[in-house]
Design an enzyme around this catalytic site. Structure first.
Site, PDB file in Angstrom:
ATOM      1  CB  ILE B 219      -8.867  -2.878   5.973  1.00 19.52           C
ATOM      2  CG1 ILE B 219     -10.604  -2.502   5.917  1.00 19.52           C
ATOM      3  CG2 ILE B 219      -8.498  -4.156   5.397  1.00 19.52           C
ATOM      4  CD1 ILE B 219     -11.014  -2.461   4.620  1.00 19.52           C
ATOM      5  CG  HIS B 220     -11.049   0.793   9.096  1.00 24.39           C
ATOM      6  ND1 HIS B 220     -11.849  -0.251   9.026  1.00 24.39           N
ATOM      7  CD2 HIS B 220     -11.409   1.791   8.153  1.00 24.39           C
ATOM      8  CE1 HIS B 220     -12.761  -0.035   8.033  1.00 24.39           C
ATOM      9  NE2 HIS B 220     -12.412   1.231   7.452  1.00 24.39           N
ATOM     10  N   GLY B 221      -7.146  -0.928  11.053  1.00 26.13           N
ATOM     11  CA  GLY B 221      -6.268  -1.157  11.844  1.00 26.13           C
ATOM     12  C   GLY B 221      -6.802  -1.375  13.453  1.00 26.13           C
TER      13      GLY B 221
END
Lengths: 335, 335
Positions: B219-221
């Site tokens: 979810i932060h890439g």
């Protein structure tokens, strides 16, 4: 086109089955028909039934508000297209609990025609119907032609007020009167920053240039009132508030409910940043905010942008807004 | 970069003030500090306090779950960055109701370090703390290194279970034991179809090519486990389910809760189309679904894609999942 879907021809069916599977016991398809979703909670005999309808692609609108204290049944069409008169008729019959049926929907030509045909049909069987069209989008026509305005996020407030009035067992004349008085007090304006793609078309239906925004765009991509360069959230909030307050003056000491509605791909963070600006402006004017609604209420799939709705409240409307309600996509936690 | 924001440097402040204004009376900033959001409902003396923390940019995670039957307080950092140990310490102290404080958060280095420092500090004053790290993302490390896994949408189930156990006035050892047993039964995997933009960077932090998807993206890439060409919702659901069920076998007759989590700009329609496929596959295996959660629970601003979480339930976990809960972004309507 990167959409997590199957055959675009099955977009509506797959969506509706997903909803019916997810909320089985709360909502149900009528005879398995993926165009007809009704609520299943026990209704008192004589309660006014409330039916809505509209095209697909706007979740949680329209069918997300099928529930207690809201809408009894919803008919959906293809993406951005009205459902048929025959399906609407079927839903009106299913939502007749002996107290008449209020047909509450957005002011679009196809829906208007099909609801009118459906109401004419059921009338032969003695079912009393009333139609109320929601026309809250101030960008879609000037105030001297407000009967031409489209219905957008204000539909959700209309469902809430009508649903609460019906739940109180008011008769249909009173439900109609209250809902109409609510709609006199509801105004919306939207802004789009990026378009959406209709599944069986596969490409965006309009373009918003880099660093441009479209003020007043409709939820089907109807053109707005003007294109502007991107601005800050504070500037945008003030611009939209100016337009709303010009159309519906609100005075110091008055109370409004505010809806910030993400159009589909607008992060919640941006919605709260925008709400903050609205809150500060209204507070500086001495206007009180009651029960703000912030989130996605009426989308255009993955369109980016948001709409702002003001709903001016009196004591009766406030009490109806506060009344219990729940559906898959609506609870009044924040009353 | 088309974001409805003000100065990117004020992104967190503006968001948090918007939330505090919107839900005044339900949540409050501690001493006006825009990094510290706590619940305001009256707590019984001796209730276990539950504190979480994490970077901004994931709404409704983390702070949307500050409420009754969920989390008592949340500390936020900058976008995708851990808050400081000092702020976490302040929140732990504010959420000490005499029964000790459970620190429940995702397994990220910064958060781990800062929570550990904060717990050490409050210990001097006799506040009992326990730390539980959520590690539900199966794509972030293989099963033989599952202690390295990151925490993603499974956090929401962890909050719900721990919050319900605390609300029952269980002591901290029991709350910890139940939450850990729940986490043994929770697995998530995500897929991204488009990146997001960090406001003060202004450009996407990674690229997903046209017609490509990234399986297992964080979810932060954080990179996923593989890049694939776009597939149908049914194919994607089966692929993700294969991976989850390989990691955590679920048998016919078992019950799971399923969470479909939109990452930020994924339309609800697509989430329900995906849920339909999950439902049909699990049904065909004889697995029952209880209280599915479909919507946005843990986003990355406007990232596109979704995650799928399976939470295998026993009678105790089911009863805790069903227990009343409400916060600005969570109600258990669908129990």
């Amino acid at each position: 086109m990167k959409k997590i879907i199957n055959d675009p021809a099955n977009f509506v069916r797959d969506t509706m089955e997903g909803i019916a599977f997810a909320y089985a016991g709360k909502v149900a398809l009528i005879d398995g028909d993926v165009r007809l979703l009704r609520s299943t909670y026990p209704r008192k005999k004589g309660k006014v039934g409330i039916v809505t309808a509209g095209g697909s692609g706007h979740l949680p609108l329209f069918l997300g508000y099928v529930g207690q204290g809201l809408v009894d049944g919803c008919v959906v069409g293809n993406v951005f297209a009205s459902p048929s008169a025959a399906k609407i008729e079927q839903m009106i019959r299913a939502c007749d609990f002996g107290g008449g049926v209020l047909c509450l929907y957005g002011n679009y030509g196809g829906d208007r025609m099909n609801f009118t045909l459906a109401c004419d049909s059921v009338e032969f069987d003695g079912i009393v119907t009333h139609q109320i069209l929601v026309k809250d989008d101030i960008a879609s026509a000037p105030i001297d032609q407000k009967e031409k305005r489209r219905g957008v996020a204000g539909l959700v407030y209309a469902y809430k007020i009508a649903g609460a009035a019906a739940e109180r067992m008011y008769d249909i004349e009173r439900v109609v009167e209250i809902t109409q008085s609510a709609l006199q007090n509801i105004r919306t304006i939207g802004v789009a920053t990026a378009p959406c793609i209709i599944p069986n078309i596969g490409s965006p239906s309009f373009v918003v240039e880099d660093n441009q925004i479209e003020i007043g765009m409709g939820i089907h991509g109807e053109p707005g009132i003007n294109t502007s360069t991107m601005m800050t959230a504070d500037e945008l909030a003030n611009l939209l508030l100016d337009k709303l307050l010009d159309d519906m003056p609100v005075s110091s000491g008055n109370t409004v409910s505010v809806m910030i509605n993400g159009l589909g791909s607008t992060p919640l963070e941006e919605q709260f940043i925008f709400y903050r600006a609205v809150y500060m402006r209204l507070k500086s004017m001495g206007i009180r905010i009651h029960m703000p609604h912030i989130g996605e209420f009426a989308t255009s799939m993955e369109m980016a942008g948001l709409s702002l709705t003001l709903f001016q409240l009196d004591d009766e409307l406030k009490s109806l807004l506060d009344a219990p309600a729940c559906s898959p996509f609506y609870t009044n936690y924040n009353k």
